[in-house]
Write an enzyme that holds these catalytic residues in place. Structure first.
Site, PDB file in Angstrom:
ATOM      1  N   PRO A  11       1.130  -1.154   0.121  1.00 45.58           N
ATOM      2  CA  PRO A  11       0.500   0.032  -0.015  1.00 45.58           C
ATOM      3  C   PRO A  11       0.760   1.593  -0.130  1.00 45.58           C
ATOM      4  O   PRO A  11       1.951   1.426   0.636  1.00 45.58           O
ATOM      5  CB  PRO A  11      -0.864  -0.077   1.166  1.00 45.58           C
ATOM      6  CG  PRO A  11       0.006  -1.410   2.359  1.00 45.58           C
ATOM      7  CD  PRO A  11       0.638  -1.752   1.254  1.00 45.58           C
ATOM      8  N   ASN A  12       0.614   1.870  -0.540  1.00 49.25           N
ATOM      9  CA  ASN A  12       0.798   4.059  -0.600  1.00 49.25           C
ATOM     10  C   ASN A  12       2.098   3.858  -1.746  1.00 49.25           C
ATOM     11  O   ASN A  12       2.602   4.569  -1.865  1.00 49.25           O
ATOM     12  CB  ASN A  12       1.446   4.242   0.312  1.00 49.25           C
ATOM     13  CG  ASN A  12      -0.111   4.137   1.384  1.00 49.25           C
ATOM     14  OD1 ASN A  12      -1.449   4.633   0.812  1.00 49.25           O
ATOM     15  ND2 ASN A  12      -0.230   3.466   2.609  1.00 49.25           N
ATOM     16  N   TYR A  24      11.411   8.841   1.191  1.00 49.16           N
ATOM     17  CA  TYR A  24      11.473   7.421   0.104  1.00 49.16           C
ATOM     18  C   TYR A  24      11.862   8.172  -1.032  1.00 49.16           C
ATOM     19  O   TYR A  24      12.306   7.443  -2.532  1.00 49.16           O
ATOM     20  CB  TYR A  24       9.621   7.318  -0.213  1.00 49.16           C
ATOM     21  CG  TYR A  24       8.882   6.458   1.515  1.00 49.16           C
ATOM     22  CD1 TYR A  24       9.749   5.341   1.592  1.00 49.16           C
ATOM     23  CD2 TYR A  24       8.790   7.154   1.580  1.00 49.16           C
ATOM     24  CE1 TYR A  24       9.007   4.462   2.410  1.00 49.16           C
ATOM     25  CE2 TYR A  24       7.581   7.042   2.377  1.00 49.16           C
ATOM     26  CZ  TYR A  24       7.917   5.684   3.140  1.00 49.16           C
ATOM     27  OH  TYR A  24       7.407   4.585   4.146  1.00 49.16           O
ATOM     28  N   ALA A  78       3.206  -0.710   4.440  1.00 46.78           N
ATOM     29  CA  ALA A  78       2.677  -1.535   6.302  1.00 46.78           C
ATOM     30  C   ALA A  78       2.022  -2.254   6.159  1.00 46.78           C
ATOM     31  O   ALA A  78       2.238  -2.648   7.606  1.00 46.78           O
ATOM     32  CB  ALA A  78       1.774   0.325   6.160  1.00 46.78           C
ATOM     33  N   HIS A  81       4.235  -4.383   8.923  1.00 52.10           N
ATOM     34  CA  HIS A  81       3.977  -4.184  10.068  1.00 52.10           C
ATOM     35  C   HIS A  81       2.693  -5.617  10.914  1.00 52.10           C
ATOM     36  O   HIS A  81       2.230  -5.529  12.241  1.00 52.10           O
ATOM     37  CB  HIS A  81       4.138  -2.949  10.455  1.00 52.10           C
ATOM     38  CG  HIS A  81       5.178  -2.119   9.996  1.00 52.10           C
ATOM     39  ND1 HIS A  81       6.771  -3.116   9.759  1.00 52.10           N
ATOM     40  CD2 HIS A  81       5.198  -1.216   9.036  1.00 52.10           C
ATOM     41  CE1 HIS A  81       7.408  -1.923   9.282  1.00 52.10           C
ATOM     42  NE2 HIS A  81       6.641  -0.746   8.547  1.00 52.10           N
ATOM     43  N   GLU A  99      12.690  -9.462   1.262  1.00 51.70           N
ATOM     44  CA  GLU A  99      11.230  -8.305   2.046  1.00 51.70           C
ATOM     45  C   GLU A  99      12.498  -7.518   1.772  1.00 51.70           C
ATOM     46  O   GLU A  99      13.865  -7.345   1.745  1.00 51.70           O
ATOM     47  CB  GLU A  99      11.703  -8.923   3.222  1.00 51.70           C
ATOM     48  CG  GLU A  99      10.373  -7.566   3.807  1.00 51.70           C
ATOM     49  CD  GLU A  99      11.190  -7.665   5.737  1.00 51.70           C
ATOM     50  OE1 GLU A  99      11.089  -8.748   5.884  1.00 51.70           O
ATOM     51  OE2 GLU A  99       9.902  -6.879   6.038  1.00 51.70           O
ATOM     52  N   HIS A 101      12.527  -3.187   2.151  1.00 55.08           N
ATOM     53  CA  HIS A 101      12.496  -1.594   2.215  1.00 55.08           C
ATOM     54  C   HIS A 101      13.368  -0.867   1.623  1.00 55.08           C
ATOM     55  O   HIS A 101      14.340  -0.748   1.601  1.00 55.08           O
ATOM     56  CB  HIS A 101      12.210  -1.486   3.936  1.00 55.08           C
ATOM     57  CG  HIS A 101      11.340  -2.546   4.373  1.00 55.08           C
ATOM     58  ND1 HIS A 101      10.144  -2.044   4.272  1.00 55.08           N
ATOM     59  CD2 HIS A 101      11.388  -3.579   4.745  1.00 55.08           C
ATOM     60  CE1 HIS A 101       9.118  -3.523   4.881  1.00 55.08           C
ATOM     61  NE2 HIS A 101       9.857  -4.144   5.145  1.00 55.08           N
ATOM     62  N   ILE A 102      12.161   0.466   1.189  1.00 57.11           N
ATOM     63  CA  ILE A 102      13.429   1.455   0.790  1.00 57.11           C
ATOM     64  C   ILE A 102      13.553   2.189   2.090  1.00 57.11           C
ATOM     65  O   ILE A 102      14.678   2.525   1.738  1.00 57.11           O
ATOM     66  CB  ILE A 102      12.620   2.872   0.189  1.00 57.11           C
ATOM     67  CG1 ILE A 102      11.841   2.190  -1.336  1.00 57.11           C
ATOM     68  CG2 ILE A 102      13.121   4.171  -0.586  1.00 57.11           C
ATOM     69  CD1 ILE A 102      10.310   2.630  -2.122  1.00 57.11           C
ATOM     70  N   SER A 103      13.180   2.590   2.994  1.00 56.40           N
ATOM     71  CA  SER A 103      13.723   3.460   3.657  1.00 56.40           C
ATOM     72  C   SER A 103      14.359   2.153   5.370  1.00 56.40           C
ATOM     73  O   SER A 103      14.228   0.760   4.625  1.00 56.40           O
ATOM     74  CB  SER A 103      13.190   4.029   4.962  1.00 56.40           C
ATOM     75  OG  SER A 103      11.684   2.562   5.380  1.00 56.40           O
ATOM     76  N   ARG A 112       7.850   0.588  13.096  1.00 58.47           N
ATOM     77  CA  ARG A 112       7.927   0.273  12.245  1.00 58.47           C
ATOM     78  C   ARG A 112       9.386  -1.475  12.140  1.00 58.47           C
ATOM     79  O   ARG A 112       9.656  -1.588  11.468  1.00 58.47           O
ATOM     80  CB  ARG A 112       8.291   0.377  11.188  1.00 58.47           C
ATOM     81  CG  ARG A 112       7.277   2.183  10.956  1.00 58.47           C
ATOM     82  CD  ARG A 112       7.699   3.264   9.654  1.00 58.47           C
ATOM     83  NE  ARG A 112       7.295   4.318   9.566  1.00 58.47           N
ATOM     84  CZ  ARG A 112       5.997   4.380   8.857  1.00 58.47           C
ATOM     85  NH1 ARG A 112       5.766   3.494   8.274  1.00 58.47           N
ATOM     86  NH2 ARG A 112       5.158   5.036   9.149  1.00 58.47           N
TER      87      ARG A 112
HETATM   88  C1  DQA Z   1       8.665   0.829   3.947  1.00 57.10           C
HETATM   89  C2  DQA Z   1       8.836   1.219   5.373  1.00 57.10           C
HETATM   90  C3  DQA Z   1       6.989   0.899   5.595  1.00 57.10           C
HETATM   91  O1  DQA Z   1       7.143   0.957   7.316  1.00 57.10           O
HETATM   92  C4  DQA Z   1       6.389   2.251   5.202  1.00 57.10           C
HETATM   93  O2  DQA Z   1       5.440   1.930   6.151  1.00 57.10           O
HETATM   94  C5  DQA Z   1       6.151   1.625   3.875  1.00 57.10           C
HETATM   95  C6  DQA Z   1       6.955   1.324   3.294  1.00 57.10           C
HETATM   96  C7  DQA Z   1       9.667   1.281   2.888  1.00 57.10           C
HETATM   97  O3  DQA Z   1       9.562   0.821   1.696  1.00 57.10           O
HETATM   98  O4  DQA Z   1      10.642   1.790   3.305  1.00 57.10           O
HETATM   99  O5  DQA Z   1       4.656   1.618   3.352  1.00 57.10           O
HETATM  100  O6  DQA Z   1       7.888  -0.674   2.772  1.00 57.10           O
END
Ligand code: DQA
Length: 147
Positions: A11-12, A24, A78, A81, A99, A101-103, A112
């Site tokens: 999502p997002n 991001y 998200a 989590h 898995e 994550h960008i951040s 998180r």
């Molecule tokens: C994320 C990190 C998550 O905590 C966050 O909810 C995201 C993006 C990342 O790519 O850093 O939507 O997965």
């Protein structure tokens, strides 16, 4: 025919590029897809690149991947989590799972710091920006070669 590597975005992430760019970055998801396709092509990998804001849709894609994918790269966003259901689906996957994550969620708010998905992941890439996607494609190619 070689099965594709499924790259799932949660999502997002459809709003990547304009969404909290200080966290991001300003690269769009379409640009990330192009980066992944370019790298995958060099490595001789087929990819399917998808994004959904809907947990059920992501679970359905994982179910199909049980038979149809060579491996899964997933930025669950998200849902990392919160989603025991995505973990349960991933637990049925025998192929490699990365898995992503960008951040770096571990540097951020404490909610998180926990990811359900990590329990099913072969490996984890985080904190390297969108370049993490390209690194994940490389890592997946290595994992598939080692099989
Ligand atoms: C994320 C990190 C998550 O905590 C966050 O909810 C995201 C993006 C990342 O790519 O850093 O939507 O997965």
């Amino acid at each position: 025919m070689n099965k594709p590597v499924l790259i799932i975005n949660g999502p997002n992430l459809n709003l990547l590029g304009t969404r909290e760019p200080h966290i991001y970055g300003s690269t769009t998801l379409a640009e990330v897809e192009a980066m992944c396709r370019a790298r995958a092509e060099k490595l001789g990998l087929a990819i399917e690149f998808r994004q959904s804001n809907c947990e059920a849709e992501i679970i359905d894609w994982i179910h199909k991947a049980i038979s149809d994918a060579a491996g899964i790269i997933i930025n669950p966003a998200a849902f990392s989590h919160t989603s025991l259901a995505i973990l349960d689906a991933l637990n049925m996957i025998e192929q490699p799972i990365i898995e992503l994550h960008i951040s770096n969620p571990h540097k951020r708010e404490s909610f998180r710091h926990h990811s359900y998905v990590t329990f099913a992941a072969t490996g984890l890439i985080c904190g390297l920006g969108v370049n993490g996607y390209v690194l994940a494609v490389d890592a997946m190619a290595d994992l598939l070669k080692a099989e």
